[in-house]
Design a protein around this motif. Structure first.
Motif, PDB file in Angstrom:
ATOM      1  N   TYR A  94       0.823  -1.219   0.000  1.00 38.07           N
ATOM      2  CA  TYR A  94       0.000   0.000   0.000  1.00 38.07           C
ATOM      3  C   TYR A  94       0.855   1.266   0.000  1.00 38.07           C
ATOM      4  CZ  TYR A  94      -3.522  -3.438   1.271  1.00 38.07           C
ATOM      5  OH  TYR A  94      -4.344  -4.529   1.269  1.00 38.07           O
ATOM      6  N   ARG A 117     -11.391  -4.882   4.335  1.00 36.23           N
ATOM      7  CA  ARG A 117     -10.452  -4.148   3.477  1.00 36.23           C
ATOM      8  C   ARG A 117     -11.076  -2.785   3.229  1.00 36.23           C
ATOM      9  NH1 ARG A 117      -8.112  -6.397  -1.513  1.00 36.23           N
ATOM     10  NH2 ARG A 117      -6.241  -5.482  -0.626  1.00 36.23           N
ATOM     11  N   THR A 118     -10.230  -1.749   3.158  1.00 35.05           N
ATOM     12  CA  THR A 118     -10.782  -0.408   2.954  1.00 35.05           C
ATOM     13  C   THR A 118     -11.241  -0.266   1.506  1.00 35.05           C
ATOM     14  OG1 THR A 118      -8.669   0.509   2.324  1.00 35.05           O
ATOM     15  CG2 THR A 118      -9.200   0.592   4.659  1.00 35.05           C
TER      16      THR A 118
HETATM   17  P1  ADP Z   1      -5.119  -7.234   2.950  1.00 39.07           P
HETATM   18  O1  ADP Z   1      -3.836  -6.513   2.875  1.00 39.07           O
HETATM   19  O2  ADP Z   1      -4.992  -8.662   2.634  1.00 39.07           O
HETATM   20  O3  ADP Z   1      -6.238  -6.561   2.327  1.00 39.07           O
HETATM   21  P2  ADP Z   1      -4.835  -6.707   5.769  1.00 39.07           P
HETATM   22  O4  ADP Z   1      -5.599  -7.261   6.954  1.00 39.07           O
HETATM   23  O5  ADP Z   1      -3.402  -6.890   5.792  1.00 39.07           O
HETATM   24  O6  ADP Z   1      -5.537  -7.319   4.497  1.00 39.07           O
HETATM   25  O7  ADP Z   1      -5.157  -5.189   5.732  1.00 39.07           O
HETATM   26  C1  ADP Z   1      -6.496  -4.732   5.850  1.00 39.07           C
HETATM   27  C2  ADP Z   1      -6.689  -3.440   5.131  1.00 39.07           C
HETATM   28  O8  ADP Z   1      -5.944  -2.406   5.759  1.00 39.07           O
HETATM   29  C3  ADP Z   1      -6.136  -3.412   3.772  1.00 39.07           C
HETATM   30  O9  ADP Z   1      -7.092  -3.929   2.835  1.00 39.07           O
HETATM   31  C4  ADP Z   1      -5.874  -1.976   3.530  1.00 39.07           C
HETATM   32  O10 ADP Z   1      -7.028  -1.354   3.074  1.00 39.07           O
HETATM   33  C5  ADP Z   1      -5.496  -1.458   4.863  1.00 39.07           C
HETATM   34  N1  ADP Z   1      -4.016  -1.311   5.088  1.00 39.07           N
HETATM   35  C6  ADP Z   1      -3.203  -2.204   5.678  1.00 39.07           C
HETATM   36  N2  ADP Z   1      -1.927  -1.730   5.743  1.00 39.07           N
HETATM   37  C7  ADP Z   1      -1.953  -0.515   5.154  1.00 39.07           C
HETATM   38  C8  ADP Z   1      -0.933   0.494   4.892  1.00 39.07           C
HETATM   39  N3  ADP Z   1       0.349   0.311   5.241  1.00 39.07           N
HETATM   40  N4  ADP Z   1      -1.311   1.609   4.249  1.00 39.07           N
HETATM   41  C9  ADP Z   1      -2.613   1.820   3.895  1.00 39.07           C
HETATM   42  N5  ADP Z   1      -3.612   0.906   4.123  1.00 39.07           N
HETATM   43  C10 ADP Z   1      -3.266  -0.230   4.734  1.00 39.07           C
END
Ligand code: ADP
Length: 703
Positions: A603, A646-647
């Motif tokens: 990300y 997920r966002t």
């Molecule tokens: P995934 O990466 O498989 O979607 P995660 O549980 O690792 O699932 O993360 C959940 C959500 O958090 C991600 O879908 C993303 O939207 C957000 N996210 C995680 N880490 C970051 C980051 N470093 N920067 C921005 N958004 C992040």
């Protein structure tokens, strides 16, 4: 690649431990939400039914009990007053009894004489006319009778002359009659009056003195005159007061003397005298006189009642003597039906009793909190069979007889009809309570239904998620498997024969895809274990700096530059961290750091730097991973740790992921006694920090 497993780029929601327990709660709540109100409504129905009859019956019973208690207290007051009468007779004190009901008590001695209250004292009346032949000859008697009748006629003539203001004639005629015993008193009285009219004050006084001297111990005879049965001394005192210079005060003195029993006088006659004096002084305006008149009025009332009672008692006496027994009883007084005589025979044969009226009996009960069965409830005593006055309500169940000894009376509790009916009050109170219950149950029912609807929706969603999950996982398993099979077959068919570089690349793909497959399966198993609660950890003491460094190195070794670009990673280790140990499951922490680094790469943006900071403090150590990507809005920061969340930004940017990584990180680290948090400013990147605990028992030593 390191980041858990690459699933399809859409949110996969699955049930989790939390979700599962929540779901169970929803079921329990739904069942309760239906059962409780249903039971409640059934209960209310039964209660309402019972209440309509039960509460009213209970209230009537309570009212009845209160009435019985009052009757009991009246009984006791009667016993008390009769005992007090006994004591009074025994001790010879004949004043008022100092107990309720003791105001008009009486005592008839064993010979049937009324001793209390004092009845008319035996008065000697002036003789006139002769009612018995004097001893001697009949002729003498007849002559004397004729002379007396003659004198009586002359006295009436003198009185007529006086009434006609022929004072000189009257004076002469009275003077002629003054010497005789039969007409002397009235003649002297008339003479004194006439002399007063003629202005001969000194002679008038002398005449009164003579009247006192000769007839002072007697009272005027019956016969329709205004001084009938009045003691001579009282009449002379009144005459002197009338003509004296301190008239009002002197008259008041006489009235008070009469009331205090200074003169041996029949109470009824006394009342008559005092009433007349009050009439004469009615026009007086002097404050002292009016004050004394008021006091006189009050005492007059008491004496009047006692006098009437004494007079009445005489009529009832024979009946009382005939019927009295050691057990008390009551009967209406012959002359005053409103009055009840309650009496009892004493051991010495005399009778003590009290005269009471209904108000006194009701008041004798006093007041008890149990009587307050309704607003302004109060007891009244009524003639048996009578009803309360129209403005009053007889409270149901409270009309009770006063007992066998007073068969002509009943007692009832009443309150004004303008007050609410106590039974209505009971019903209203119940209705209010039922209303509260019903609304409470209705709300509960509403909440329950809502919970059920939500539960049903959730169940449908979960079913959907389950099938999504199965297809996504199958897809995620199939992709690396297809690559592995394809490259293995190509190797088998000798596609890369003679080209060692190509062969090496094919082998590399096979190895990497098997690793990806392995990790995917490992994560799934991990998640399944956590969900079942069977995940076990093996904590060991590790140096936090070495642990962090190891994770970063692993990440750099494993990542595939061809697939994800190359983010420069800068690691800072604090001096303290280098000397700090933590007690954790090493593999789990490495896995967590790898997850965070993978997210930072995914990300944070291709080629953007990642900063890793390893630090330590008093309570433990921390590993922070900071990227320079778009960051995470505040309202998303809590959500991203939920399973499969997920966002929207993640979906938009088409970055692969399952939404499981951060949830696993959080679960694992918290299971080890640590914590994970995120700090982020949108546009400036995000910092995820893992906090790890020091080995148990070493916090103090190393801090
Ligand atoms: P995934 O990466 O498989 O979607 P995660 O549980 O690792 O699932 O993360 C959940 C959500 O958090 C991600 O879908 C993303 O939207 C957000 N996210 C995680 N880490 C970051 C980051 N470093 N920067 C921005 N958004 C992040």
């Amino acid at each position: 690649m390191i980041k858990a497993f690459a699933m399809r780029g859409r949110r996969i929601a699955l049930d989790s431990i939390g979700v599962r327990s929540r779901r169970a709660w929803i079921y329990v709540l739904s069942v309760l939400a239906l059962l409780v109100p249903a039971g409640g409504i059934a209960y209310l129905g039964a209660v309402s039914y019972g209440d309509e009859r039960g509460a009213v019956a209970a209230q009537i019973d309570r009212q009845h009990q209160a009435a019985l208690a009052i009757v009991g207290r009246i009984d006791r007051a009667i016993e008390d007053v009769l005992d007090a009468g006994d004591r009074s007779v025994t001790s010879g004190l004949e004043g008022a009894l100092n107990v309720p009901l003791g105001r008009y008590w009486f005592w008839i001695d064993a010979d049937g004489r009324i001793r209390v209250p004092h009845t008319a004292p035996p008065t000697v009346e002036l003789e006139r006319p002769l009612d018995r032949p004097p001893s001697g000859h009949a002729v003498d008697y007849l002559q004397e009778l004729s002379r007396r009748q003659d004198r009586a006629a002359k006295l009436r003539a003198a009185q007529r002359a006086e009434a006609g203001s022929s004072f000189a004639d009257a004076k002469r005629q009275y003077t002629a009659l003054a010497g005789f015993d039969d007409t002397g008193a009235e003649a002297l009285l008339g003479l004194a009056r006439v002399l007063g009219h003629l202005g001969e004050a000194a002679r008038a006084t002398a005449t009164l003195d003579e009247l006192d001297k000769r007839f002072g111990e007697r009272s005027f005879p019956k016969g329709g005159t205004e001084v009938e049965r009045v003691p001579v001394r009282v009449v002379t005192a009144l005459m002197r007061a009338e003509t004296g210079d301190r008239r009002p005060a002197a008259l008041l003195d006489i009235a008070e003397d009469v009331l205090t029993g200074h003169y041996a006088i029949d109470p009824i006659v006394g009342v008559g005298i005092v009433t007349r004096i009050r009439g004469e002084l009615a026009g007086e305006t002097s404050p002292t006189v009016t004050a004394r008149l008021a006091g006189l009025g009050q005492r007059l009332e008491t004496v009047r009642v006692a006098a009437r009672m004494a007079a009445g008692l005489a009529e009832d006496k024979d009946e009382l003597v005939r019927t009295a027994t050691p057990a008390w009883r009551g009967r209406p007084a012959a002359r005053q039906p409103g009055r009840t005589l309650i009496y009892r025979r004493r051991a010495d044969g005399s009778i003590v009793g009290v005269a009471v009226d209904a108000g006194m009996l009701a008041a004798a009960a006093g007041h008890d909190r149990g009587d307050d069965v309704a607003l302004h409830a109060r007891p009244v005593v009524l003639a048996a069979g009578a009803t309360a006055p129209p403005a009053l309500r007889t409270i149901q169940g409270t009309q009770v007889p006063l007992g066998e000894q007073l068969p002509h009376l009943t007692m009832a509790l009443v309150n004004p009809k303008t007050d609410p009916d106590p039974l209505d009050e009971v019903i209203r109170e119940r209705s209010r309570r039922h209303l509260v219950f019903t609304s409470g149950l209705a709300i509960l029912l509403g909440v329950g239904l809502l919970a059920m609807i939500r539960g049903a929706a959730r169940a449908r969603e979960l079913a959907q998620l389950k099938s999504d999950f199965v297809s996504t996982v199958s897809h995620e398993l199939k992709t690396p498997l297809t690559s592995i099979r394809m490259f293995a077959e190509m190797l088998e068919q000798g596609v890369a024969k003679g080209d060692p570089a190509k062969m090496h690349r094919y082998h590399g793909v096979i190895v990497q895809e098997s690793q990806r497959l392995g990790l995917l399966i490992a994560n799934l198993l991990d998640y399944a274990q956590i969900e079942r609660g069977t995940r076990r950890y093996t904590p060991t003491v590790e140096n936090v700096a070495q642990l962090g460094q190891h994770a970063v190195t692993t990440f750099e070794t494993l990542r595939d530059p061809e697939r994800g670009g190359r983010n420069p990673i800068a690691v800072t280790v604090s001096q303290e961290a280098m000397e700090t140990d933590v007690e954790v499951d090493r593999d789990v922490v490495v896995q967590a750091v790898l997850n965070l680094l993978a997210n930072a790469a995914k990300y944070g943006g291709v080629d953007r730097p990642i900063d890793v900071a390893i630090a330590a403090g008093a309570t433990g150590a921390s590993i922070s991973i900071r990227d320079h990507g778009p960051g995470i809005p505040d309202h998303e920061q809590a959500r991203i740790f939920r399973e499969f969340y997920r966002t929207p930004e993640a979906y938009r940017s088409n970055v692969e992921g399952t939404g499981l990584g951060l949830a696993l990180v959080k679960r694992h680290i918290e299971a080890l006694g640590g914590s994970v948090d995120v700090a982020s400013t949108v546009g400036e990147g995000a910092t995820f920090t893992i906090h790890l605990p020091r080995p148990r028992g070493k916090e103090e030593a190393t801090s």
